[in-house]
Design an enzyme around this catalytic site. Structure first.
Site, PDB file in Angstrom:
ATOM      1  N   ASN A  11       0.254  -1.007   0.211  1.00 26.57           N
ATOM      2  CA  ASN A  11      -0.298   0.109  -0.133  1.00 26.57           C
ATOM      3  C   ASN A  11       0.789   0.657   0.432  1.00 26.57           C
ATOM      4  O   ASN A  11       2.197   1.152   0.520  1.00 26.57           O
ATOM      5  CB  ASN A  11      -0.887   0.304   1.680  1.00 26.57           C
ATOM      6  CG  ASN A  11      -2.206  -0.883   1.320  1.00 26.57           C
ATOM      7  OD1 ASN A  11      -2.777  -1.935   0.378  1.00 26.57           O
ATOM      8  ND2 ASN A  11      -2.474  -1.524   2.640  1.00 26.57           N
ATOM      9  N   ASP A 252       4.823  -4.691  12.071  1.00 26.06           N
ATOM     10  CA  ASP A 252       4.800  -5.677  10.912  1.00 26.06           C
ATOM     11  C   ASP A 252       6.545  -5.526  11.225  1.00 26.06           C
ATOM     12  O   ASP A 252       7.196  -6.895  10.961  1.00 26.06           O
ATOM     13  CB  ASP A 252       4.830  -4.715   9.463  1.00 26.06           C
ATOM     14  CG  ASP A 252       3.862  -4.797   9.334  1.00 26.06           C
ATOM     15  OD1 ASP A 252       2.477  -6.089   9.665  1.00 26.06           O
ATOM     16  OD2 ASP A 252       2.783  -3.384   9.052  1.00 26.06           O
TER      17      ASP A 252
END
Length: 316
Positions: A11, A252
């Site tokens: 993204n 992440d």
């Protein structure tokens, strides 16, 4: 040496900073609007590569400026992108992120090209995956692709990690070929609710949910640290004490570093959790997602070492 394979999302992150996060129906004035590369799959791939692993990424972006920006960061981090497909008729995925003064965030994601990924893409991207390698998955791509990738990886003897984020509303055999499920404290509570389990402490769920869902569970809980069952006991790895500027990408970073450590030293979950905690602590001190992820060489001198303890039964 074992490799890390990541199948997941990419993204462009539109980040807006504000004094406080908006409540439902509230308008909050923001500042410092920026566009930066992100996506859970891409972030985790970059983290694993910067941790020193050989990383192969499978995903999709649009044929646009945002897609090229993301690809440049992946390439610059050493991620192998032969499995990345450029989609002509769909834009690169977009995440709109609001970050408050305490570093907390709210995220709204539009998948775009991420939902154009196909089973053929997954099979091609995992063509070189072998016994002992590590596969990392998340839930920002369609669930059938996650199941397909996990099934393929298990058939070849790989270790399969699933970061169940965003938390699924239905499990529906999603965890059948997963070895380790990685969630944060809210996601594990959501999973418990989906399974019809009563609300309880997330630490209790780390030990209770594997009997229901199947895979072992690792729960990250921000400044409280991370939790997993190791050698039969619930172990807490502390989070280094730092001043958080932006928590975007911290989870992440943790997942990517964890995967890289498990690829380098299979079975040593405790050491992997300790390294992941150090890397994540550095990420929260920097703005953005991909660009905030540290390189392995800078960790030892920049982040205090976390501690680990096995919790007594009454604390679990």
């Amino acid at each position: 040496m074992n490799k890390v394979f990541v199948v997941g999302s990419l993204n462009i992150d539109q980040t807006i900073r504000a004094h406080s996060l908006p409540r439902p129906g509230e308008t909050v004035h923001g500042s410092d609007a920026t566009f930066r590369p992100g996506g859970k799959g891409g972030n985790q791939a970059v983290a694993a590569a910067r941790a020193g692993a050989e990383v192969h990424f499978t995903g999709a972006v649009g044929n646009d400026h945002h897609g090229k920006t993301i690809l440049d960061v992946l390439d610059g981090s050493g991620v192998r992108t032969a499995g990345l497909r450029v989609v002509e008729d769909s834009p690169t995925g977009t995440a709109v992120i609001a970050v408050d003064d305490a570093g907390n965030n709210q995220i709204l994601v539009c998948p775009g090209a991420n939902f154009r990924l196909t089973p053929n893409d997954v099979e091609a991207g995992l063509a070189e995956l072998q016994d002992g390698d590590v596969l990392v998955l998340q839930l920002e791509i369609p669930a059938p692709l996650v199941r397909h990738a996990a099934r393929l990886a298990k058939s070849r003897g790989a270790l399969v990690l699933l970061n169940a984020a965003p938390a699924p509303r239905q499990t529906d055999s999603l965890f059948e070929n997963i070895d380790l499920l990685i969630v944060n404290e809210q996601e594990i509570m959501d999973l418990a609710a989906t399974c019809g389990m009563p609300a309880t402490d997330y630490r209790d769920l780390v030990t209770a949910l594997p009997a229901v869902l199947g895979p072992a569970i690792l729960c990250t809980a921000g400044e409280t640290g991370s939790f997993a069952v190791i050698r039969g006991g619930l172990v807490q790895v502390s989070a280094p004490t730092v001043v958080a500027r932006d928590t975007t990408g911290a989870g992440d970073t943790y997942v990517g570093y964890l995967a890289a450590a498990l690829a380098a030293a299979p079975g040593d979950l405790l050491a992997a959790m300790e390294l992941a905690a150090q890397a994540s602590a550095l990420t929260v001190q920097r703005p953005g997602a991909m660009e905030s992820i540290p390189w392995r060489a800078g960790i030892a001198s920049s982040s205090p070492s976390p501690s680990a303890q096995t919790l007594p039964a009454h604390q679990a």
